[in-house]
Design an enzyme around this catalytic site. Sequence first.
Site, short mmCIF file in Angstrom:
data_model
loop_
_atom_site.label_atom_id
_atom_site.label_comp_id
_atom_site.label_asym_id
_atom_site.label_seq_id
_atom_site.Cartn_x
_atom_site.Cartn_y
_atom_site.Cartn_z
N GLY A 117 2.34 3.46 -2.03
CA GLY A 117 2.44 2.39 -1.04
C GLY A 117 3.31 1.27 -1.58
O GLY A 117 4.08 1.47 -2.52
N PHE A 118 3.15 0.08 -1.01
CA PHE A 118 4.01 -1.02 -1.44
C PHE A 118 3.82 -1.35 -2.92
O PHE A 118 4.79 -1.58 -3.64
CB PHE A 118 3.72 -2.26 -0.59
N GLY A 119 2.57 -1.36 -3.41
CA GLY A 119 2.31 -1.73 -4.79
C GLY A 119 2.84 -0.70 -5.78
O GLY A 119 3.56 -1.03 -6.72
N VAL A 141 -5.64 12.80 -6.23
CA VAL A 141 -6.37 12.40 -7.43
C VAL A 141 -7.87 12.41 -7.12
O VAL A 141 -8.29 11.91 -6.07
CB VAL A 141 -5.92 11.00 -7.90
N GLU A 188 -1.96 -7.45 17.28
CA GLU A 188 -0.73 -6.74 17.60
C GLU A 188 -1.00 -5.53 18.49
O GLU A 188 -0.27 -5.26 19.45
CB GLU A 188 -0.01 -6.35 16.31
N ASP A 236 -4.30 -3.36 -2.25
CA ASP A 236 -5.60 -3.37 -1.56
C ASP A 236 -6.74 -2.82 -2.42
O ASP A 236 -7.90 -2.92 -2.03
CB ASP A 236 -5.51 -2.54 -0.27
N ALA A 260 1.43 -6.51 2.51
CA ALA A 260 2.48 -5.85 1.75
C ALA A 260 3.10 -6.75 0.68
O ALA A 260 3.26 -6.32 -0.47
CB ALA A 260 3.55 -5.32 2.70
#
Lengths: 427, 427
Positions: B20-22, B86, B178, B307, B323
């Site tokens: 993901g973003f991280g 994992v 949204e 997260d 993000a």
Amino acid sequence: MTTEPTRPAKPHRVVIVGAGFGGLEATFGLAGAPVAITLVDRRNHHLFQPLLYQVATASLATSEIAWPIRYLLRDRPEVTTLFATVSGVDAQAKRVLLDDGDAIPYDTLVLATGARHAYFGHDEWEPFAPGLKTLEDATTLRRRILVAFERAERETDPERRAALLTFVIVGAGPTGVELAGTIAELAHDTLAPDFRNIDTHKARVVLIEAGPRVLAGFADDLSAYAQRSLQSLGVEVVLGKAVTECSADGVVYGSERLQAKTLIWAAGVRASPAAEWLSVAADRAGRLQVEPDLSVPGHPDIFAVGDTVVIAGPDGKPVPGIAPAAKQQGRYVADLIKARLRGGTCPPFRYKHAGSLAQIGKRKAVIDFGTLKLRGAIAWWIWGIAHIYFLIGLRNRLSVSLSWLWVYMRDQRAARLITQGSSKVVS
Amino acid sequence: MTTEPTRPAKPHRVVIVGAGFGGLEATFGLAGAPVAITLVDRRNHHLFQPLLYQVATASLATSEIAWPIRYLLRDRPEVTTLFATVSGVDAQAKRVLLDDGDAIPYDTLVLATGARHAYFGHDEWEPFAPGLKTLEDATTLRRRILVAFERAERETDPERRAALLTFVIVGAGPTGVELAGTIAELAHDTLAPDFRNIDTHKARVVLIEAGPRVLAGFADDLSAYAQRSLQSLGVEVVLGKAVTECSADGVVYGSERLQAKTLIWAAGVRASPAAEWLSVAADRAGRLQVEPDLSVPGHPDIFAVGDTVVIAGPDGKPVPGIAPAAKQQGRYVADLIKARLRGGTCPPFRYKHAGSLAQIGKRKAVIDFGTLKLRGAIAWWIWGIAHIYFLIGLRNRLSVSLSWLWVYMRDQRAARLITQGSSKVVS
């Protein structure tokens, strides 16, 4: 609003089953006629099947080749689109039966229900060698192809790794040829820089055809060119060998057993059960034998078009199961319904073959216009422009052009997504 | 090639779990460092989650907001991408355990495993009120929303029809707001001309929030503006009421029972089981409590970002699960690993909040930069440009721009596809 004197108080009810090329064209052709149309499909979208193999090979996104049926007919208030599954026809009571118990009355019925892939009595092969007819088929194939590379990357046993990197396509008609060429390009160009443990150049793409040549519907020299082009892309072409077994381990053809984890079926289709619904004669592939005006024998108010029917073309050979043929038949039936409503009739349906096209790979295609035969880069550009032209709407034309530009310029395929499950489903 | 004298013979092994973003930013941040990286994800794609609700509401195609992870790292030979799940961490032996029995040794481990939606002890609600975290979640929601309109079109019972045309979103954070705004636009603008039996303007979109206002993370006046904007789009906003039941028939909140066939859960998330893998302390949402350098207490060679963790920002409040926060943390960990390899260290992680953005509808958005607060058309344009800027690659930027142009100019959403089953699955 004044009522036109020629328009009957209760409009003629036309039910069209199937919103593929044939059914949609019949609906378009009836614009302005004094009819109330019900268009039934068990999908909510019209699918541009000629480019479905490009979804399966990650070049195009699903939404680039599919349109909501309702949207295509939003300006036609006399058309009711029904998202439902037809289970039969009660020709006596003139009603189409839905699987939820509902029934739709008709005055004229058009069956445009298409075909599915068929395994010549070996339906048990389907789980191992899926075919390609729906968007789900395409995303399933895409997942299988991409997961095979992922598993190969992690496989240490050389034999299992080789099986994971072997892709077998059964049937060398246009779909088989297009799949084989595109998978070869995917493996050898697109994916090559992305993997660390495997050399994707070593992936084997094997195209097996029972007949004596690829693209049997094309002229001999175009077949020969297509075969050479496939071979130059690294596809192994096996001719004159029928597949006699498909399993989780691979295929058997002739006396050969080939270990392969990804098999794709492009060898045959079977028409929808429309003939069974009506208890009328059908050929071995389930296709209805229709009258010269495309009506069903004994049922002058029921028409069948597209892959649902078999009918001879002007050359005596069966009209091919391609989009232009279905569209011509849909348009003919619309014209005939309009003529009948005016008290007239039409001459028998006459198929006009515009030409056969197949893409093999980048700058490699064949076009058989009958008298004019094209191959190579010129055929490829015409193929691309023709397909973009036949897409519906400016947005999809721009979007597909953009996707193809990226494949062409950078060998990048945007839709390389493994969906419907995480790595856990790999088994 | 000569070996640089400062580079150790055996590079430091970094395993990053989650792309993901991280995780991706940590991988990008380690470019050029003397490390061998293994990036593990159970998906083959990086997902731009901030626009996931646009896939669920048919505005964007899946491939417009997702990229194959391998492709993003094709020019990084020291990175091995692993498509695997994992199942745990053996911190003693310094190995990441995979669910297929394999294990990956590490010198430094980065856990960037994200979160799923959570039901506060009511997991039995999930089948009725799905959440939105993956591409499959989005296509499932899209199918449910579109099928509800299809079923309403065929439903003759007024009560059942009303329930089919009632869409409930639980939770009025950015995702809930949204979704509510976009579903209202979908119903009232996009779909209106396409149906014959139902008036899609009558579709009810109900946004239920347990707290006292929508967009609680934004300034009060922006919350108030967002609420007015939602109401102007026809969204019914219910505040201060917790949902106490979700079922196939609808929701119960406070003393109200609302019949609704489509429920969407946007009310809470729960971190991945990373804390369980390590048997370390976590908060109620399963988030790891980390040291100021983002390392896991007692495990200086294991970091956690995004997260997966809870950490206080400079204002004392928890760093939000967005993000930019995950990216800052991923970048920080990469810098710290590089500093450590040089024998140094870094000052503690310090979160810089760039701002909060939420889109409500066409020309309606809110941006909270702290000192500067924007709303309306100007905020909407900045929101759009910022999101296109943060997409990866020119192709997706062009493609998303094109899709948005069509929504903006013509109210048309390209990806209105019901996939994963035909009308038969409607039940």
